[in-house]
Motif scaffolding. Structure first.
Motif, PDB file in Angstrom:
ATOM      1  N   SER A 276      19.489  37.718   4.544  1.00 38.92           N
ATOM      2  CA  SER A 276      18.140  37.516   4.005  1.00 38.92           C
ATOM      3  C   SER A 276      17.989  38.182   2.649  1.00 38.92           C
ATOM      4  N   ILE A 277      18.492  39.419   2.543  1.00 32.11           N
ATOM      5  CA  ILE A 277      18.407  40.141   1.268  1.00 32.11           C
ATOM      6  C   ILE A 277      19.208  39.417   0.198  1.00 32.11           C
ATOM      7  N   ASN A 278      20.388  38.927   0.587  1.00 34.98           N
ATOM      8  CA  ASN A 278      21.213  38.186  -0.373  1.00 34.98           C
ATOM      9  C   ASN A 278      20.477  36.967  -0.906  1.00 34.98           C
ATOM     10  N   SER A 279      19.858  36.213   0.009  1.00 35.14           N
ATOM     11  CA  SER A 279      19.213  34.969  -0.408  1.00 35.14           C
ATOM     12  C   SER A 279      17.952  35.217  -1.223  1.00 35.14           C
ATOM     13  N   GLU A 280      17.242  36.325  -0.938  1.00 36.59           N
ATOM     14  CA  GLU A 280      15.969  36.578  -1.606  1.00 36.59           C
ATOM     15  C   GLU A 280      16.102  37.369  -2.897  1.00 36.59           C
ATOM     16  N   MET A 281      17.100  38.264  -2.988  1.00 38.77           N
ATOM     17  CA  MET A 281      17.142  39.189  -4.122  1.00 38.77           C
ATOM     18  C   MET A 281      18.306  38.991  -5.079  1.00 38.77           C
ATOM     19  N   THR A 282      19.398  38.429  -4.604  1.00 41.94           N
ATOM     20  CA  THR A 282      20.554  38.264  -5.482  1.00 41.94           C
ATOM     21  C   THR A 282      20.244  37.252  -6.576  1.00 41.94           C
ATOM     22  N   THR A 283      20.519  37.634  -7.801  1.00 38.92           N
ATOM     23  CA  THR A 283      20.214  36.777  -8.950  1.00 38.92           C
ATOM     24  C   THR A 283      21.501  36.234  -9.556  1.00 38.92           C
ATOM     25  N   ASP A 284      21.578  34.946  -9.653  1.00 36.37           N
ATOM     26  CA  ASP A 284      22.719  34.290 -10.299  1.00 36.37           C
ATOM     27  C   ASP A 284      22.199  33.661 -11.592  1.00 36.37           C
ATOM     28  N   VAL A 285      22.516  34.305 -12.710  1.00 39.46           N
ATOM     29  CA  VAL A 285      21.978  33.849 -13.995  1.00 39.46           C
ATOM     30  C   VAL A 285      22.364  32.410 -14.282  1.00 39.46           C
ATOM     31  N   ASP A 286      23.615  32.050 -13.968  1.00 47.34           N
ATOM     32  CA  ASP A 286      24.084  30.694 -14.265  1.00 47.34           C
ATOM     33  C   ASP A 286      23.307  29.639 -13.477  1.00 47.34           C
ATOM     34  N   LYS A 287      22.834  30.026 -12.277  1.00 42.50           N
ATOM     35  CA  LYS A 287      22.113  29.068 -11.441  1.00 42.50           C
ATOM     36  C   LYS A 287      20.608  29.244 -11.559  1.00 42.50           C
ATOM     37  N   ASN A 288      20.179  30.176 -12.394  1.00 36.19           N
ATOM     38  CA  ASN A 288      18.754  30.443 -12.550  1.00 36.19           C
ATOM     39  C   ASN A 288      18.148  29.468 -13.544  1.00 36.19           C
ATOM     40  N   GLU A 289      16.958  29.758 -13.978  1.00 33.41           N
ATOM     41  CA  GLU A 289      16.278  28.867 -14.915  1.00 33.41           C
ATOM     42  C   GLU A 289      17.116  28.650 -16.176  1.00 33.41           C
ATOM     43  N   SER A 290      17.036  27.464 -16.723  1.00 32.00           N
ATOM     44  CA  SER A 290      17.822  27.129 -17.912  1.00 32.00           C
ATOM     45  C   SER A 290      17.448  28.012 -19.086  1.00 32.00           C
ATOM     46  N   SER A 291      16.163  28.470 -19.101  1.00 29.09           N
ATOM     47  CA  SER A 291      15.717  29.313 -20.209  1.00 29.09           C
ATOM     48  C   SER A 291      16.392  30.681 -20.185  1.00 29.09           C
ATOM     49  N   ILE A 292      16.722  31.169 -18.978  1.00 27.39           N
ATOM     50  CA  ILE A 292      17.466  32.432 -18.865  1.00 27.39           C
ATOM     51  C   ILE A 292      18.876  32.229 -19.404  1.00 27.39           C
ATOM     52  N   ALA A 293      19.512  31.150 -18.973  1.00 24.99           N
ATOM     53  CA  ALA A 293      20.859  30.837 -19.448  1.00 24.99           C
ATOM     54  C   ALA A 293      20.863  30.672 -20.962  1.00 24.99           C
ATOM     55  N   ASP A 294      19.792  30.074 -21.494  1.00 19.38           N
ATOM     56  CA  ASP A 294      19.685  29.887 -22.945  1.00 19.38           C
ATOM     57  C   ASP A 294      19.624  31.225 -23.669  1.00 19.38           C
ATOM     58  N   PHE A 295      18.897  32.198 -23.097  1.00 20.83           N
ATOM     59  CA  PHE A 295      18.813  33.518 -23.718  1.00 20.83           C
ATOM     60  C   PHE A 295      20.202  34.148 -23.825  1.00 20.83           C
ATOM     61  N   PHE A 296      20.938  34.129 -22.721  1.00 17.52           N
ATOM     62  CA  PHE A 296      22.267  34.756 -22.739  1.00 17.52           C
ATOM     63  C   PHE A 296      23.253  34.002 -23.628  1.00 17.52           C
ATOM     64  N   LYS A 297      23.030  32.719 -23.773  1.00 20.40           N
ATOM     65  CA  LYS A 297      23.935  31.931 -24.595  1.00 20.40           C
ATOM     66  C   LYS A 297      23.639  32.080 -26.082  1.00 20.40           C
ATOM     67  N   ASN A 298      22.346  32.111 -26.452  1.00 20.14           N
ATOM     68  CA  ASN A 298      21.979  32.030 -27.867  1.00 20.14           C
ATOM     69  C   ASN A 298      21.313  33.275 -28.455  1.00 20.14           C
ATOM     70  N   HIS A 299      20.798  34.171 -27.613  1.00 22.47           N
ATOM     71  CA  HIS A 299      20.012  35.283 -28.158  1.00 22.47           C
ATOM     72  C   HIS A 299      20.476  36.670 -27.708  1.00 22.47           C
ATOM     73  N   ALA A 300      21.347  36.721 -26.735  1.00 19.09           N
ATOM     74  CA  ALA A 300      21.747  38.015 -26.168  1.00 19.09           C
ATOM     75  C   ALA A 300      22.455  38.899 -27.197  1.00 19.09           C
ATOM     76  N   ASP A 301      23.300  38.305 -28.033  1.00 18.37           N
ATOM     77  CA  ASP A 301      24.075  39.098 -29.005  1.00 18.37           C
ATOM     78  C   ASP A 301      23.160  39.806 -30.004  1.00 18.37           C
ATOM     79  N   SER A 302      22.206  39.082 -30.547  1.00 21.29           N
ATOM     80  CA  SER A 302      21.297  39.699 -31.523  1.00 21.29           C
ATOM     81  C   SER A 302      20.389  40.719 -30.836  1.00 21.29           C
ATOM     82  N   ALA A 303      20.019  40.445 -29.586  1.00 23.07           N
ATOM     83  CA  ALA A 303      19.153  41.367 -28.845  1.00 23.07           C
ATOM     84  C   ALA A 303      19.872  42.685 -28.570  1.00 23.07           C
TER      85      ALA A 303
END
Length: 294
Positions: A30-57
């Motif tokens: 239950s904890i795994n399903s509710e709390m574990t975060t997979d960035v690649d499978k999360n919202e596309s906007s999160i993936a976009d941040f890590f792809k295009n903005h993480a380095d400058s941040a």
């Protein structure tokens, strides 16, 4: 006869052990399903941040860490080579209403006050792999942007340590959780507290992770029923008022400012009235003196 009884006894023990194991496994899954975060499978906007903005941040964060913490501690190297750890990122949900005591007393349910909005938290590590900070991402018009960042509160490190959360829940209160239906981290800004909300088939529970002693007497890492949790908050609750620490700093609340504003207005009006009366008295005296001499 004895052998038969012994066999039945062993069978019951094994069955009991299996049921306990199944309960613990259910909590873990239950904890795994509710709390574990997979960035690649999360919202596309999160993936976009890590792809295009993480380095400058992270470059900006490192510059600020070095110039502030590094200078202050005379240890700039400790804050170089910084990088995000996306795999340990987690969500912290906000509340619909910060007056949690009032809201709970009205409804008797705590979970309804936890909103669907959340802050995305990403741990930051230095060049030798030590987790030294955390950054917040906010969803603005469908895109995640960098918000506040700084050193991480050690108490809050459990929020990205799923194993520690599992161990804490399973070792202390396994018997009350027959099934976890929902679990999420949330923040109460007025009480300067981070906590875990746990909804199970047995009811609602809350485990404070980090709490400000100036504001509340909650025990960290203790699991409360929501009713007991609110009772502790209610002891020192000044919802709608400002809470001020020993330094005179306002911790939260607008009533202090409003009250002082009202006091200042009243004082100004009173002073103005006194001055007006004094001026009137002086004018009358001057007028009487003038008519007497003439």
């Amino acid at each position: 006869m004895f052998k038969k009884f012994f066999s039945i006894y062993i069978f019951v023990l094994v069955l009991f052990a299996c049921s306990i194991t199944a309960m613990a496994t259910d909590i873990h899954s239950s904890i795994n399903s509710e709390m574990t975060t997979d960035v690649d499978k999360n919202e596309s906007s999160i993936a976009d941040f890590f792809k295009n903005h993480a380095d400058s941040a992270i470059e900006k964060i490192e510059d600020d860490f070095v110039s502030f913490y590094g200078e202050m501690e005379n240890n700039k190297n400790f804050y170089t080579g910084l990088s995000f750890i996306p795999d340990l990122s987690y969500k912290v949900y906000t509340l619909n209403n910060e007056n949690v005591v009032t809201k709970y007393n009205q409804s008797g349910v705590f979970g309804n006050n936890i909103s669907e909005n959340y802050i995305f938290k990403i741990p930051i590590q230095n060049s030798v792999g030590q987790i030294i900070g955390v950054a917040s991402l906010y969803n603005v018009d469908g895109k995640y942007i960098l918000g506040e960042y700084g050193k991480i509160n050690e108490k809050e490190m459990i929020l990205f340590d799923i194993t520690a959360i599992k161990d804490s829940l399973c070792s202390t209160k396994t018997n009350i959780f027959s099934s976890i239906e929902n679990i999420k981290a949330f923040v109460m800004n007025e009480y300067n507290t981070y906590a875990l909300y746990i909804e199970s088939s047995d009811g609602e529970y809350i485990m404070p992770i980090s709490s400000d002693n100036d504001v509340t007497t909650l025990s960290e890492n203790e699991i409360y029923t929501t009713a007991d949790f609110v009772k502790v908050l209610q002891k020192n609750s000044r919802e709608g008022e400002a809470v001020i620490n020993e330094k005179g700093e306002i911790l939260y609340g607008a009533a202090y400012i409003e009250n002082n504003s009202s006091i200042n207005k009243n004082m100004t009006l009173m002073i103005f009235s006194i001055l007006a009366i004094l001026i009137l008295v002086i004018v009358i005296k001057k007028y009487k003196l003038f008519t007497k001499n003439n």
